[in-house]
Design a protein around this motif. Structure first.
Motif, PDB file in Angstrom:
ATOM      1  N   GLY A   1      -5.325 -16.567   7.644  1.00 55.36           N
ATOM      2  CA  GLY A   1      -5.377 -16.916   8.635  1.00 55.36           C
ATOM      3  C   GLY A   1      -5.367 -17.493  10.193  1.00 55.36           C
ATOM      4  N   VAL A   2      -5.887 -17.826  11.335  1.00 52.74           N
ATOM      5  CA  VAL A   2      -5.679 -19.428  11.808  1.00 52.74           C
ATOM      6  C   VAL A   2      -6.624 -19.291  12.993  1.00 52.74           C
ATOM      7  N   GLY A   3      -6.918 -18.090  13.319  1.00 50.35           N
ATOM      8  CA  GLY A   3      -8.236 -17.372  13.952  1.00 50.35           C
ATOM      9  C   GLY A   3      -9.558 -18.011  13.291  1.00 50.35           C
ATOM     10  N   PHE A   4     -10.215 -18.223  13.684  1.00 53.35           N
ATOM     11  CA  PHE A   4     -11.107 -18.234  12.780  1.00 53.35           C
ATOM     12  C   PHE A   4     -12.984 -17.417  14.126  1.00 53.35           C
TER      13      PHE A   4
ATOM     14  N   ILE B   1      -0.332 -14.350  25.982  1.00 59.11           N
ATOM     15  CA  ILE B   1      -1.204 -15.346  25.620  1.00 59.11           C
ATOM     16  C   ILE B   1      -1.602 -15.876  24.519  1.00 59.11           C
ATOM     17  N   THR B   2      -2.106 -16.671  24.176  1.00 58.12           N
ATOM     18  CA  THR B   2      -1.772 -17.564  22.921  1.00 58.12           C
ATOM     19  C   THR B   2      -2.991 -18.750  22.569  1.00 58.12           C
ATOM     20  N   ALA B   3      -4.093 -18.381  23.284  1.00 50.67           N
ATOM     21  CA  ALA B   3      -5.490 -19.254  23.292  1.00 50.67           C
ATOM     22  C   ALA B   3      -6.249 -19.037  22.142  1.00 50.67           C
TER      23      ALA B   3
ATOM     24  N   HIS C   1      -1.399 -22.952  30.774  1.00 47.62           N
ATOM     25  CA  HIS C   1      -3.089 -23.376  31.072  1.00 47.62           C
ATOM     26  C   HIS C   1      -3.603 -23.595  29.822  1.00 47.62           C
ATOM     27  N   ASN C   2      -4.710 -24.361  29.516  1.00 48.09           N
ATOM     28  CA  ASN C   2      -5.634 -24.955  28.573  1.00 48.09           C
ATOM     29  C   ASN C   2      -6.784 -24.864  30.016  1.00 48.09           C
ATOM     30  N   ARG C   3      -7.699 -25.317  28.564  1.00 47.55           N
ATOM     31  CA  ARG C   3      -8.593 -25.913  29.577  1.00 47.55           C
ATOM     32  C   ARG C   3      -8.817 -27.341  29.702  1.00 47.55           C
ATOM     33  N   ARG C   4      -7.701 -28.428  29.284  1.00 43.85           N
ATOM     34  CA  ARG C   4      -6.981 -29.327  28.519  1.00 43.85           C
ATOM     35  C   ARG C   4      -5.590 -29.362  28.661  1.00 43.85           C
ATOM     36  N   PRO C   5      -4.862 -30.353  29.891  1.00 40.27           N
ATOM     37  CA  PRO C   5      -3.713 -30.392  30.500  1.00 40.27           C
ATOM     38  C   PRO C   5      -3.043 -31.140  28.281  1.00 40.27           C
TER      39      PRO C   5
ATOM     40  N   PHE D   1      -0.657 -19.143  28.154  1.00 41.40           N
ATOM     41  CA  PHE D   1      -1.895 -19.620  28.024  1.00 41.40           C
ATOM     42  C   PHE D   1      -2.706 -19.600  27.147  1.00 41.40           C
ATOM     43  N   GLY D   2      -2.864 -20.955  26.775  1.00 43.00           N
ATOM     44  CA  GLY D   2      -2.775 -21.474  25.410  1.00 43.00           C
ATOM     45  C   GLY D   2      -1.846 -22.338  24.850  1.00 43.00           C
ATOM     46  N   MET D   3      -1.749 -23.751  25.397  1.00 46.13           N
ATOM     47  CA  MET D   3      -0.435 -24.217  25.012  1.00 46.13           C
ATOM     48  C   MET D   3      -0.686 -25.098  23.358  1.00 46.13           C
ATOM     49  N   GLY D   4      -0.999 -24.238  22.597  1.00 48.79           N
ATOM     50  CA  GLY D   4      -1.715 -24.717  20.789  1.00 48.79           C
ATOM     51  C   GLY D   4       0.108 -24.617  20.567  1.00 48.79           C
ATOM     52  N   ARG D   5      -0.382 -24.349  19.036  1.00 50.11           N
ATOM     53  CA  ARG D   5       0.415 -24.696  18.086  1.00 50.11           C
ATOM     54  C   ARG D   5       1.441 -23.745  18.251  1.00 50.11           C
ATOM     55  N   ILE D   6       0.637 -22.538  18.456  1.00 42.54           N
ATOM     56  CA  ILE D   6       1.860 -21.118  18.331  1.00 42.54           C
ATOM     57  C   ILE D   6       2.642 -21.260  20.390  1.00 42.54           C
ATOM     58  N   GLY D   7       2.271 -21.473  21.231  1.00 45.19           N
ATOM     59  CA  GLY D   7       2.329 -21.339  22.577  1.00 45.19           C
ATOM     60  C   GLY D   7       3.481 -22.746  22.744  1.00 45.19           C
ATOM     61  N   ALA D   8       2.853 -23.167  21.481  1.00 47.83           N
ATOM     62  CA  ALA D   8       4.261 -24.230  22.290  1.00 47.83           C
ATOM     63  C   ALA D   8       5.811 -23.974  21.586  1.00 47.83           C
TER      64      ALA D   8
ATOM     65  N   VAL E   1      -0.115 -11.902  21.506  1.00 46.97           N
ATOM     66  CA  VAL E   1      -0.480 -12.482  20.716  1.00 46.97           C
ATOM     67  C   VAL E   1      -1.368 -12.684  19.381  1.00 46.97           C
ATOM     68  N   ALA E   2      -2.805 -13.397  20.560  1.00 47.78           N
ATOM     69  CA  ALA E   2      -4.026 -14.029  20.557  1.00 47.78           C
ATOM     70  C   ALA E   2      -4.790 -13.155  19.730  1.00 47.78           C
ATOM     71  N   ARG E   3      -5.936 -12.747  20.692  1.00 50.24           N
ATOM     72  CA  ARG E   3      -6.807 -11.792  20.264  1.00 50.24           C
ATOM     73  C   ARG E   3      -6.913 -10.698  22.023  1.00 50.24           C
ATOM     74  N   GLY E   4      -7.357  -9.983  21.165  1.00 56.98           N
ATOM     75  CA  GLY E   4      -7.466  -8.349  21.728  1.00 56.98           C
ATOM     76  C   GLY E   4      -9.165  -8.864  22.559  1.00 56.98           C
TER      77      GLY E   4
ATOM     78  N   SER F   1     -15.233 -17.730  24.440  1.00 57.56           N
ATOM     79  CA  SER F   1     -15.047 -19.049  25.622  1.00 57.56           C
ATOM     80  C   SER F   1     -14.066 -18.340  26.044  1.00 57.56           C
ATOM     81  N   THR F   2     -13.413 -17.369  25.518  1.00 54.52           N
ATOM     82  CA  THR F   2     -11.809 -16.799  26.249  1.00 54.52           C
ATOM     83  C   THR F   2     -12.326 -15.227  26.470  1.00 54.52           C
ATOM     84  N   ARG F   3     -13.582 -15.361  26.386  1.00 55.00           N
ATOM     85  CA  ARG F   3     -13.739 -13.350  26.525  1.00 55.00           C
ATOM     86  C   ARG F   3     -13.240 -12.713  27.913  1.00 55.00           C
TER      87      ARG F   3
HETATM   88  P1  NDP Z   1      -4.687 -23.830  18.554  1.00 55.72           P
HETATM   89  O1  NDP Z   1      -5.606 -23.897  18.167  1.00 55.72           O
HETATM   90  O2  NDP Z   1      -3.397 -24.586  18.025  1.00 55.72           O
HETATM   91  O3  NDP Z   1      -4.278 -23.925  20.221  1.00 55.72           O
HETATM   92  C1  NDP Z   1      -5.379 -23.198  21.146  1.00 55.72           C
HETATM   93  C2  NDP Z   1      -4.903 -23.146  22.115  1.00 55.72           C
HETATM   94  O4  NDP Z   1      -5.852 -22.006  23.199  1.00 55.72           O
HETATM   95  C3  NDP Z   1      -4.963 -24.309  22.855  1.00 55.72           C
HETATM   96  O5  NDP Z   1      -4.053 -25.106  23.579  1.00 55.72           O
HETATM   97  C4  NDP Z   1      -6.715 -24.509  23.296  1.00 55.72           C
HETATM   98  O6  NDP Z   1      -6.417 -25.792  24.398  1.00 55.72           O
HETATM   99  C5  NDP Z   1      -6.424 -23.332  23.825  1.00 55.72           C
HETATM  100  N1  NDP Z   1      -7.707 -22.537  24.270  1.00 55.72           N
HETATM  101  C6  NDP Z   1      -8.511 -21.956  23.454  1.00 55.72           C
HETATM  102  N2  NDP Z   1      -9.631 -21.761  24.340  1.00 55.72           N
HETATM  103  C7  NDP Z   1      -9.590 -21.260  25.543  1.00 55.72           C
HETATM  104  C8  NDP Z   1     -10.157 -21.643  26.572  1.00 55.72           C
HETATM  105  N3  NDP Z   1     -11.181 -21.476  26.834  1.00 55.72           N
HETATM  106  N4  NDP Z   1      -9.509 -21.486  27.625  1.00 55.72           N
HETATM  107  C9  NDP Z   1      -7.896 -21.808  28.081  1.00 55.72           C
HETATM  108  N5  NDP Z   1      -7.680 -22.381  27.069  1.00 55.72           N
HETATM  109  C10 NDP Z   1      -8.430 -22.080  25.976  1.00 55.72           C
HETATM  110  O7  NDP Z   1      -4.320 -22.862  17.890  1.00 55.72           O
HETATM  111  P2  NDP Z   1      -2.901 -21.424  17.068  1.00 55.72           P
HETATM  112  O8  NDP Z   1      -1.679 -21.698  18.505  1.00 55.72           O
HETATM  113  O9  NDP Z   1      -2.652 -21.917  15.828  1.00 55.72           O
HETATM  114  O10 NDP Z   1      -3.527 -19.754  17.332  1.00 55.72           O
HETATM  115  C11 NDP Z   1      -4.007 -19.586  18.680  1.00 55.72           C
HETATM  116  C12 NDP Z   1      -4.606 -18.381  18.577  1.00 55.72           C
HETATM  117  O11 NDP Z   1      -3.460 -16.552  17.720  1.00 55.72           O
HETATM  118  C13 NDP Z   1      -5.229 -18.043  16.939  1.00 55.72           C
HETATM  119  O12 NDP Z   1      -7.266 -18.627  17.443  1.00 55.72           O
HETATM  120  C14 NDP Z   1      -5.333 -16.493  16.446  1.00 55.72           C
HETATM  121  O13 NDP Z   1      -6.735 -15.795  17.572  1.00 55.72           O
HETATM  122  C15 NDP Z   1      -4.170 -15.920  17.273  1.00 55.72           C
HETATM  123  N6  NDP Z   1      -3.486 -15.936  16.012  1.00 55.72           N
HETATM  124  C16 NDP Z   1      -2.745 -14.218  16.130  1.00 55.72           C
HETATM  125  C17 NDP Z   1      -2.068 -13.792  15.281  1.00 55.72           C
HETATM  126  C18 NDP Z   1      -1.511 -12.604  15.252  1.00 55.72           C
HETATM  127  O14 NDP Z   1      -1.506 -11.170  14.022  1.00 55.72           O
HETATM  128  N7  NDP Z   1      -1.715 -11.298  16.254  1.00 55.72           N
HETATM  129  C19 NDP Z   1      -1.196 -14.467  14.101  1.00 55.72           C
HETATM  130  C20 NDP Z   1      -2.280 -15.905  14.402  1.00 55.72           C
HETATM  131  C21 NDP Z   1      -3.481 -16.726  15.333  1.00 55.72           C
HETATM  132  P3  NDP Z   1      -8.196 -26.064  24.857  1.00 55.72           P
HETATM  133  O15 NDP Z   1      -8.609 -26.026  23.513  1.00 55.72           O
HETATM  134  O16 NDP Z   1      -7.300 -27.421  25.502  1.00 55.72           O
HETATM  135  O17 NDP Z   1      -8.561 -25.137  26.468  1.00 55.72           O
END
Ligand code: NDP
Length: 323
Positions: A77-80, A203-205, A175-179, A152-159, A232-235, A210-212
């Protein structure tokens, strides 16, 4: 390759084939199947250098501390957020995970939930099965195409969600902490502004402290009575009680949820509502993606044993190793 190193597997893996492959390639003990877990760890904890776990199961600090020779963790999995970062950094273990290979399926699920919530597909299915179709009209629902999608959370999944939005002619902002450098999408400096702007807030953050509860009653009210929430991120990112109240009082239009604060126990208030779609944390749960994740779990493990480092390492573990 290696002569069957001993592996402590924290519990059964989300893909049964991986249980079999681990058992075939290594000398595996499954901790969750030990009748006396604490007793087992006290007697045998020092035998294990490697742990295999999953993002959903995590790895608590008391287990990490019971393994004095722990060097490597390979997580499915990708969440830690459920791995005890402090305890793992303290013992210097290198931690592998499976980013990237699940982006498409998680983004697909985000869109499935978004479309279902907007078009009331699950409610429509219940309507037809109840036999209501011959008695009444189902009503009209909300258009998704062409609307504003806030991520909310433009990372790998957000993109990956943003790429799908293009096919629905949706405008995207995030929105992320950083553009994100080089992102073609509009950055909004706060979650509040994103919620105010968006028709659909996805929500994909990352989870964790830090996001609770960042998505609280105020953010939901900013999303408003025409707005939809998809998680689809975390509850933990959403105040679930505030969400249930907002759905009940129709202060937002609807929601699609794959994740919950206390899995597998969604807030009972949600179960009674027709304007929320509920899924049992299955966003990455396709054969293809789970297979790719399993391959990466094994690859990380073999790489750890051969080279001392996983192929894909969680950022804080990689950062600590560089120092
Ligand atoms: P990434 O690390 O690529 O992206 C996470 C994004 O969240 C980043 O853009 C980051 O930007 C942003 N972020 C993190 N903390 C904050 C904050 N405090 N405020 C605002 N933005 C924040 O992760 P992935 O895209 O690979 O995965 C995202 C999440 O999806 C995972 O952490 C996991 O928990 C969840 N997930 C759920 C699954 C499911 O089955 N439902 C399956 C896989 C993943 P920045 O650091 O600039 O803030």
């Amino acid at each position: 390759t290696h002569r069957s190193p001993r592996i402590l597997q924290y519990g059964r893996m989300p893909l049964p084939a991986l249980d079999h492959e681990l058992a075939a390639q290594f000398d595996v003990t499954v901790l969750s199947e030990q009748p006396d877990r604490a007793g087992f760890l006290a007697a045998h904890g020092a035998d294990f250098e490697c742990v295999v776990t999953s993002a959903a199961m995590g790895l608590p600090g008391d287990v990490v501390r019971a393994l004095p020779r722990l060097r490597f963790v390979s997580s499915f999995g990708v969440g830690f957020d459920a791995l005890d970062q402090a305890a793992l950094l303290e013992c210097g273990a290198r931690v592998g995970y499976t980013p990237g290979v699940l982006d498409d399926c998680v983004a697909d699920m985000a869109f499935a939930l978004l479309l279902d919530a907007a078009r009331s597909l699950s409610a429509a299915d219940r309507f037809v099965r109840r036999g209501d179709w011959s008695r009444q009209r189902f009503g009209v629902h909300t258009r998704a195409s062409g609307k504003r999608l806030g991520i909310f959370g433009m990372g790998r999944i957000g993109a990956a969600v943003a790429r799908r939005a293009a096919g629905f002619d949706m405008q995207v902002a995030y929105h992320n902490r950083r553009p994100v450098e080089g992102s073609p999408h509009q950055y909004l400096p706060s979650l509040m502004e994103l919620a105010r702007w968006a028709d659909f807030l996805v929500i994909t953050a990352a989870g964790g402290d830090s996001t609770r509860h960042l998505v609280n009653a105020e953010v939901l009210d900013a999303l408003g009575p025409q707005g939809f929430l998809v998680n689809v991120a975390r509850g933990s990112v959403v105040d679930e009680a505030a969400l249930a109240a907002a759905l009940q009082q129709q202060r937002i239009a609807g929601a699609g949820l794959d994740v919950f604060e206390d899995e597998p126990h969604p807030l009972p208030a949600l179960l009674a509502l027709d304007n929320v779609v509920l899924a049992p944390h299955i966003a990455s749960g396709t054969q293809e993606t789970r297979r790719a994740m399993a391959d990466l779990v094994l690859q990380n493990l073999h790489s750890c044993l051969a080279t001392g480092a996983p192929v894909q390492e969680v950022p804080w573990s990689a950062a600590a190793a560089r120092q």
